[in-house]
Scaffold this motif. Structure first.
Motif, PDB file in Angstrom:
ATOM      1  N   LEU A   1       0.577  -1.641   0.089  1.00  0.00           N
ATOM      2  CA  LEU A   1       0.087   0.092  -0.006  1.00  0.00           C
ATOM      3  C   LEU A   1       1.211   1.369  -0.069  1.00  0.00           C
ATOM      4  N   PHE A  40       1.031   1.995  -3.373  1.00  0.00           N
ATOM      5  CA  PHE A  40      -0.195   2.474  -4.025  1.00  0.00           C
ATOM      6  C   PHE A  40      -0.818   4.179  -3.614  1.00  0.00           C
ATOM      7  N   SER A  75       1.355   6.430  -5.226  1.00  0.00           N
ATOM      8  CA  SER A  75       0.695   6.162  -6.941  1.00  0.00           C
ATOM      9  C   SER A  75      -0.481   7.803  -6.427  1.00  0.00           C
ATOM     10  N   GLN A  76      -1.392   7.485  -5.509  1.00  0.00           N
ATOM     11  CA  GLN A  76      -2.535   8.552  -5.711  1.00  0.00           C
ATOM     12  C   GLN A  76      -1.400  10.070  -5.540  1.00  0.00           C
ATOM     13  N   CYS A 131       3.987   3.134 -11.963  1.00  0.00           N
ATOM     14  CA  CYS A 131       3.127   3.090 -11.087  1.00  0.00           C
ATOM     15  C   CYS A 131       1.963   2.179 -10.849  1.00  0.00           C
ATOM     16  N   ALA A 168       0.825  -1.097  -9.007  1.00  0.00           N
ATOM     17  CA  ALA A 168       0.451  -0.489  -7.621  1.00  0.00           C
ATOM     18  C   ALA A 168      -0.470  -0.973  -7.108  1.00  0.00           C
ATOM     19  N   PHE A 169      -1.669  -0.669  -7.555  1.00  0.00           N
ATOM     20  CA  PHE A 169      -2.816  -0.941  -6.559  1.00  0.00           C
ATOM     21  C   PHE A 169      -3.345  -1.946  -7.492  1.00  0.00           C
ATOM     22  N   CYS A 172      -2.045  -4.277  -4.435  1.00  0.00           N
ATOM     23  CA  CYS A 172      -3.234  -4.267  -3.390  1.00  0.00           C
ATOM     24  C   CYS A 172      -4.460  -5.916  -4.224  1.00  0.00           C
ATOM     25  N   THR A 173      -5.427  -4.873  -5.119  1.00  0.00           N
ATOM     26  CA  THR A 173      -6.349  -6.052  -4.960  1.00  0.00           C
ATOM     27  C   THR A 173      -6.211  -7.159  -5.727  1.00  0.00           C
ATOM     28  N   GLY A 229      -4.659   4.295   1.032  1.00  0.00           N
ATOM     29  CA  GLY A 229      -3.524   4.465   0.165  1.00  0.00           C
ATOM     30  C   GLY A 229      -4.283   6.393  -0.325  1.00  0.00           C
ATOM     31  N   THR A 254      -9.076  -2.247 -13.984  1.00  0.00           N
ATOM     32  CA  THR A 254      -7.964  -1.150 -13.549  1.00  0.00           C
ATOM     33  C   THR A 254      -7.690  -0.012 -14.428  1.00  0.00           C
TER      34      THR A 254
END
Length: 398
Positions: A6, A9, A12-13, A102, A105-106, A109-110, A133, A337
């Motif tokens: 995270l 992530f 990335s945010q 990036c 990244a998420f 996590c998913t 995140g 995504t």
């Protein structure tokens, strides 16, 4: 391990929302027009979205850890290039590298949640991840605004480059996956075979409504938060950079908590799609109000209300998770995504063009932006409602 993933992530945010605070500095230094600014912001989403397919295949073939460790250094490199950029062209190169770096990244996590937590808890733990995140969004509020005001926009990219290196080291040291039981699984797929498995998703009738809505819902909020928030408040009401940063900070703080709250309120697969459609249409209505209601306090209140509503995006991830059998979940999440960030690229670029057009014709650019976003949300919500749904969701999902 989840918290370590995270951290990437969260950065990335931060990268995807930095433009709203540095926009004035970029325009002052390089004379960037609204459409060029939109292209700059949208390039993150475009490069991020296009490489989702490769990242999803990489995670299937080589695991989460290796994929993130190979790709994420590009984000730090892109931030360094941006901090040193002598002109607009180098800024675009930096943004391209950041988006590619990036991109896992998420998704990592998913996929981690889908593999390590029970399906009925997917929405909740995904919401927790989105909330954690959101710490990256806090940086692109008041802290970044203060930094830009006192040290310039280049300082913001330099700090992000350092944070990216620290996150990479954290993942390298702390994230470990069990060795793949290759003998039990049989021969490893080739890249061509893995890509073919992704292509098979497009043959499933209920796939189409999911990415259509995915291209608009997240893109709508991120286009406001990541591109137009600062210009809107400063251009329409004369807010200072710090004042705009304070609004962004509060909005980001809301983003820490609302995804987990929506995950906890998840009504289950039979009613979830109806909830998603209604929330999407409500968000579109708020954008229309923001377009035509020219009152500073009311606009800030509307923006905060959008922040409270934005957490419903976690329900869309849960809908994807419930719409496919287990063997297709990873591919479906990757495709979803990818659609989200291609939508971000499209919407940010399109709204930049519309803002430039409105400005040339003597209209307020922010009104044109908000109306266009509202129309896209309405069209996508309608498509999602009436296109085929997964037979796995039961009759009540319509």
């Amino acid at each position: 391990m989840y918290l370590c993933l995270l951290s990437a992530f969260a950065l990335s945010q931060a990268y995807r929302t930095v433009t709203s605070i540095i926009a004035a500095g970029l325009q002052a230094d390089f004379g960037i027009s609204p459409d060029s600014l939109g292209a700059f912001a949208g390039l993150f989403g475009l490069s991020f979205g296009v490489t989702q397919l490769l990242m999803g295949i990489g995670m299937d073939l080589y695991g989460l850890r290796r994929t993130v460790l190979v790709a994420f250094p590009l984000a730090g490199l892109g931030a360094a290039v941006s901090a040193l950029a002598p002109g607009y062209g180098w800024l675009m190169v930096g943004q391209l590298l950041i988006g590619v770096g990036c991109s896992p990244a998420f998704l990592a996590c998913t996929v981690f949640v889908s593999r390590h937590f029970p399906a009925q808890r997917f929405a909740f733990f995904s919401g927790v991840g989105m909330g954690v995140g959101g710490l990256g969004l806090l940086f692109t509020g008041t802290p970044l605004a203060w930094m830009v005001q006192h040290g310039g926009w280049r300082a913001g990219f330099a700090v992000l480059a350092v944070f990216s290196l620290l996150s990479w080291l954290l993942i390298f040291l702390r994230v470990h996956e069990p060795a793949l039981a290759q003998a039990a699984q049989g021969p490893r797929e080739s890249w061509v075979q893995a890509a073919g498995r992704f292509g098979s998703l497009l043959k499933v009738p209920h796939t189409w409504g999911i990415p259509i809505l995915g291209m608009t819902c997240y893109a709508a909020f991120l286009t406001l938060r990541g591109l137009w928030l600062g210009p809107l408040l400063m251009g329409r009401y004369g807010f200072s950079l710090i004042d705009s940063g304070n609004v962004a900070l509060v909005l980001s703080m809301l983003a820490l908590f609302v995804p987990a709250a929506f995950g906890r309120m998840d009504p289950g697969p039979t009613r979830r799609r109806r909830w998603i459609t209604h929330f999407s249409l409500l968000m579109g209505s708020l954008f229309l109000l923001l377009a035509f209601w020219h009152h500073a306090t009311a606009n800030v209140a509307l923006i905060f209300l959008m922040g409270l509503l934005s957490g419903y995006g976690v329900l869309q991830y849960a809908d994807v998770r419930s719409s496919y059998p287990a063997e297709m979940t990873g591919r479906a999440l990757s495709l979803y995504t990818m659609s989200m960030f291609l939508g971000v690229a499209l919407m940010q670029s399109l709204t930049g063009l519309l803002a430039a057009w409105a400005q040339r014709h003597g209209h307020e650019p922010y009104q044109a932006v908000m109306v266009s976003i509202a129309c896209m949300l309405a069209a996508a919500s309608t498509a999602f409602r009436f296109l085929p749904r997964s037979p796995l969701l039961g009759r009540g999902a319509a």
